[in-house]
Scaffold this motif. Sequence first.
Motif, PDB file in Angstrom:
ATOM      1  N   THR A 108      -3.457  -1.337  -2.032  1.00  0.00           N
ATOM      2  CA  THR A 108      -4.637  -0.969  -1.237  1.00  0.00           C
ATOM      3  C   THR A 108      -4.312   0.155  -0.259  1.00  0.00           C
ATOM      4  OG1 THR A 108      -4.349  -2.316   0.712  1.00  0.00           O
ATOM      5  CG2 THR A 108      -5.182  -3.424  -1.236  1.00  0.00           C
ATOM      6  N   ALA A 109      -5.319   0.833   0.149  1.00  0.00           N
ATOM      7  CA  ALA A 109      -5.153   1.897   1.148  1.00  0.00           C
ATOM      8  C   ALA A 109      -4.738   1.273   2.470  1.00  0.00           C
ATOM      9  CB  ALA A 109      -6.453   2.652   1.314  1.00  0.00           C
ATOM     10  N   GLY A 110      -3.811   1.948   3.171  1.00  0.00           N
ATOM     11  CA  GLY A 110      -3.320   1.381   4.422  1.00  0.00           C
ATOM     12  C   GLY A 110      -4.143   1.764   5.631  1.00  0.00           C
ATOM     13  N   GLN A 111      -4.970   2.782   5.470  1.00  0.00           N
ATOM     14  CA  GLN A 111      -5.661   3.277   6.658  1.00  0.00           C
ATOM     15  C   GLN A 111      -6.645   2.269   7.212  1.00  0.00           C
ATOM     16  OE1 GLN A 111      -5.540   4.879   3.713  1.00  0.00           O
ATOM     17  NE2 GLN A 111      -5.677   7.099   3.970  1.00  0.00           N
ATOM     18  N   ASN A 141       9.545   2.193   4.749  1.00  0.00           N
ATOM     19  CA  ASN A 141       9.753   3.104   3.620  1.00  0.00           C
ATOM     20  C   ASN A 141      10.114   4.521   4.090  1.00  0.00           C
ATOM     21  OD1 ASN A 141       9.762   3.583   0.769  1.00  0.00           O
ATOM     22  ND2 ASN A 141       7.844   4.701   1.032  1.00  0.00           N
ATOM     23  N   LYS A 142      10.507   5.346   3.133  1.00  0.00           N
ATOM     24  CA  LYS A 142      10.985   6.728   3.340  1.00  0.00           C
ATOM     25  C   LYS A 142      12.339   6.727   4.051  1.00  0.00           C
ATOM     26  CE  LYS A 142       6.447   8.902   3.197  1.00  0.00           C
ATOM     27  NZ  LYS A 142       5.585   9.959   3.666  1.00  0.00           N
ATOM     28  N   SER A 190      13.293   3.211  -0.057  1.00  0.00           N
ATOM     29  CA  SER A 190      12.864   4.576  -0.367  1.00  0.00           C
ATOM     30  C   SER A 190      12.239   4.582  -1.748  1.00  0.00           C
ATOM     31  CB  SER A 190      14.037   5.546  -0.342  1.00  0.00           C
ATOM     32  OG  SER A 190      13.617   6.789  -0.904  1.00  0.00           O
ATOM     33  N   ALA A 191      10.955   4.880  -1.770  1.00  0.00           N
ATOM     34  CA  ALA A 191      10.295   4.992  -3.078  1.00  0.00           C
ATOM     35  C   ALA A 191      10.792   6.231  -3.800  1.00  0.00           C
ATOM     36  CB  ALA A 191       8.784   5.061  -2.893  1.00  0.00           C
ATOM     37  N   LYS A 192      11.336   7.180  -3.024  1.00  0.00           N
ATOM     38  CA  LYS A 192      11.824   8.421  -3.642  1.00  0.00           C
ATOM     39  C   LYS A 192      13.160   8.193  -4.356  1.00  0.00           C
ATOM     40  CE  LYS A 192      12.654  13.243  -2.681  1.00  0.00           C
ATOM     41  NZ  LYS A 192      12.772  14.254  -1.647  1.00  0.00           N
ATOM     42  N   TYR A 229       0.788  -1.221   0.000  1.00  0.00           N
ATOM     43  CA  TYR A 229       0.000   0.000   0.000  1.00  0.00           C
ATOM     44  C   TYR A 229       0.826   1.279   0.000  1.00  0.00           C
ATOM     45  CZ  TYR A 229       0.572  -0.434   5.087  1.00  0.00           C
ATOM     46  OH  TYR A 229       1.067  -0.583   6.340  1.00  0.00           O
ATOM     47  N   ASN A 230       1.623   1.439  -0.986  1.00  0.00           N
ATOM     48  CA  ASN A 230       2.262   2.734  -1.171  1.00  0.00           C
ATOM     49  C   ASN A 230       2.346   2.970  -2.672  1.00  0.00           C
ATOM     50  OD1 ASN A 230       4.677   4.430  -1.853  1.00  0.00           O
ATOM     51  ND2 ASN A 230       4.551   4.794   0.331  1.00  0.00           N
ATOM     52  N   SER A 231       1.545   3.906  -3.127  1.00  0.00           N
ATOM     53  CA  SER A 231       1.378   4.085  -4.563  1.00  0.00           C
ATOM     54  C   SER A 231       2.677   4.509  -5.240  1.00  0.00           C
ATOM     55  CB  SER A 231       0.335   5.154  -4.837  1.00  0.00           C
ATOM     56  OG  SER A 231      -0.780   4.914  -4.056  1.00  0.00           O
ATOM     57  N   LEU A 232       3.398   5.417  -4.589  1.00  0.00           N
ATOM     58  CA  LEU A 232       4.632   5.906  -5.193  1.00  0.00           C
ATOM     59  C   LEU A 232       5.625   4.759  -5.340  1.00  0.00           C
ATOM     60  CD1 LEU A 232       6.322   8.311  -6.183  1.00  0.00           C
ATOM     61  CD2 LEU A 232       7.067   8.646  -3.822  1.00  0.00           C
ATOM     62  N   ASP A 247      14.977   7.590   2.950  1.00  0.00           N
ATOM     63  CA  ASP A 247      15.734   8.813   2.606  1.00  0.00           C
ATOM     64  C   ASP A 247      15.493   9.937   3.622  1.00  0.00           C
ATOM     65  OD1 ASP A 247      13.388  10.694   1.066  1.00  0.00           O
ATOM     66  OD2 ASP A 247      13.045   8.563   1.121  1.00  0.00           O
ATOM     67  N   MET A 248      14.486   9.760   4.479  1.00  0.00           N
ATOM     68  CA  MET A 248      14.161  10.827   5.438  1.00  0.00           C
ATOM     69  C   MET A 248      14.650  10.486   6.842  1.00  0.00           C
ATOM     70  SD  MET A 248      10.346  11.864   4.183  1.00  0.00           S
ATOM     71  CE  MET A 248      10.256  13.245   5.316  1.00  0.00           C
TER      72      MET A 248
HETATM   73  N1  GTP Z   1      10.592  11.300   0.912  1.00  0.00           N
HETATM   74  C1  GTP Z   1       9.805  10.281   0.550  1.00  0.00           C
HETATM   75  N2  GTP Z   1       8.492  10.506   0.307  1.00  0.00           N
HETATM   76  C2  GTP Z   1       7.718   9.442  -0.040  1.00  0.00           C
HETATM   77  C3  GTP Z   1       8.239   8.135  -0.153  1.00  0.00           C
HETATM   78  N3  GTP Z   1       7.210   7.306  -0.480  1.00  0.00           N
HETATM   79  C4  GTP Z   1       6.122   8.063  -0.575  1.00  0.00           C
HETATM   80  N4  GTP Z   1       6.414   9.358  -0.317  1.00  0.00           N
HETATM   81  C5  GTP Z   1       5.501  10.501  -0.276  1.00  0.00           C
HETATM   82  O1  GTP Z   1       4.517  10.217   0.695  1.00  0.00           O
HETATM   83  C6  GTP Z   1       3.239  10.695   0.248  1.00  0.00           C
HETATM   84  C7  GTP Z   1       2.247   9.552   0.218  1.00  0.00           C
HETATM   85  O2  GTP Z   1       2.631   8.681  -0.831  1.00  0.00           O
HETATM   86  P1  GTP Z   1       1.629   7.613  -1.430  1.00  0.00           P
HETATM   87  O3  GTP Z   1       2.397   6.780  -2.379  1.00  0.00           O
HETATM   88  O4  GTP Z   1       0.371   8.267  -1.891  1.00  0.00           O
HETATM   89  O5  GTP Z   1       1.325   6.813  -0.108  1.00  0.00           O
HETATM   90  P2  GTP Z   1       0.270   5.669   0.118  1.00  0.00           P
HETATM   91  O6  GTP Z   1       0.849   4.894   1.239  1.00  0.00           O
HETATM   92  O7  GTP Z   1      -0.044   4.998  -1.179  1.00  0.00           O
HETATM   93  O8  GTP Z   1      -1.000   6.380   0.646  1.00  0.00           O
HETATM   94  P3  GTP Z   1      -2.400   5.662   0.928  1.00  0.00           P
HETATM   95  O9  GTP Z   1      -3.328   6.321  -0.047  1.00  0.00           O
HETATM   96  O10 GTP Z   1      -2.705   5.942   2.354  1.00  0.00           O
HETATM   97  O11 GTP Z   1      -2.238   4.214   0.684  1.00  0.00           O
HETATM   98  C8  GTP Z   1       3.456  11.339  -1.110  1.00  0.00           C
HETATM   99  O12 GTP Z   1       3.646  12.713  -0.896  1.00  0.00           O
HETATM  100  C9  GTP Z   1       4.732  10.688  -1.585  1.00  0.00           C
HETATM  101  O13 GTP Z   1       5.450  11.533  -2.456  1.00  0.00           O
HETATM  102  C10 GTP Z   1       9.638   7.935   0.101  1.00  0.00           C
HETATM  103  O14 GTP Z   1      10.192   6.852   0.046  1.00  0.00           O
HETATM  104  N5  GTP Z   1      10.361   9.061   0.460  1.00  0.00           N
END
Ligand code: GTP
Length: 190
Positions: A53-56, A110-111, A140-142, A5-8, A113-114
Motif C-alpha cells: 500500500t501507499a505509505g503517504q 530501508n535504503k 536495502s531493497a537496492k 509499502y515499498n514496491s521495489l 545502502d545510502m
Molecule cells: N538506494 C535505494 N533506493 C531505493 C531503495 N528502495 C527504494 N528505492 C528507491 O526509492 C524510490 C521509491 O521506491 P518505491 O519502491 O516506489 O517506494 P514506495 O515506498 O513503494 O513508494 P510509495 O508509492 O510512496 O509507496 C525509487 O526510486 C526506488 O528506486 C533502497 O533500498 N535503496
Amino acid sequence: MCFHYNSLFLERRLVSVWAPVLQLTIIVSQVKPGQITKYSCCFFPFLLQIWDTAGQERFRSVTHAYYRDAHALLLLYDITSKSSFDNIRAWLTEIHEYAQSDVVIMLLGNKADMSSDRAIRRDEGERLAREYSVPFMETSAKTGVNVELAFTAVAKELKHRAVQHPNEPKFQIHEYIEAQKEKSGCCSYF
Ligand SMILES: Nc1nc2c(ncn2[C@@H]2O[C@H](COP(=O)(O)OP(=O)(O)OP(=O)(O)O)[C@@H](O)[C@H]2O)c(=O)[nH]1
C-alpha cells in the motif's frame, strides 16, 4: 497475509527470490492505480497474499480496509527521510486501532545502502522498535540486504502460529532475526 509499502522492496523479494526458487506464479493486480497493489503467490500449503500500500498519509483512510485482516505488517521507513520515520508512529497508532490484536509487526529501516545520506541513526530505529516491542532491522531493497530475512522471519512466525505442535517450543522471531543477522554478518554491508 503481509503488508508493507515499498514496491521495489516487495518486487525484489517476490520476483528475484521466490519466483525462480519456488517456481511461483505471481499474480499482480493494481487494486487502485498508484495506491494499492495485490500480489498473490501460492506455495503449498499456504497462500500468501501481500498487499503493497501507499505509505503517504493522504492514502491512510483507504488502507485500513486492506490491513484490518492482515496477519502481518511490515512497516518501512526510509533511513534518509526523517518524515518517513516520523510517519511510523502514526502508522503504529493506526494499526493498534484497526489491525488484528495478534498481528505480527516488523519495523524496517530501508535504503541502508545510502548511509552517507542517513537522517535516522540505526539506534533510533532500534529504540522505536523496542518501544513498540516489534522486531527491527535495516534493509536495502537496492542491494537486497536483509530483504530475504525480513520476509522469511515473518513467514516462519506465521507458519509456527498456524501449525504449532504442543511440544514444540514457541518460535521467537527476535531471536531468529538476531541469530540470522550474526550468521550473515549483516552489518558489514552498510
Ligand atoms: N538506494 C535505494 N533506493 C531505493 C531503495 N528502495 C527504494 N528505492 C528507491 O526509492 C524510490 C521509491 O521506491 P518505491 O519502491 O516506489 O517506494 P514506495 O515506498 O513503494 O513508494 P510509495 O508509492 O510512496 O509507496 C525509487 O526510486 C526506488 O528506486 C533502497 O533500498 N535503496
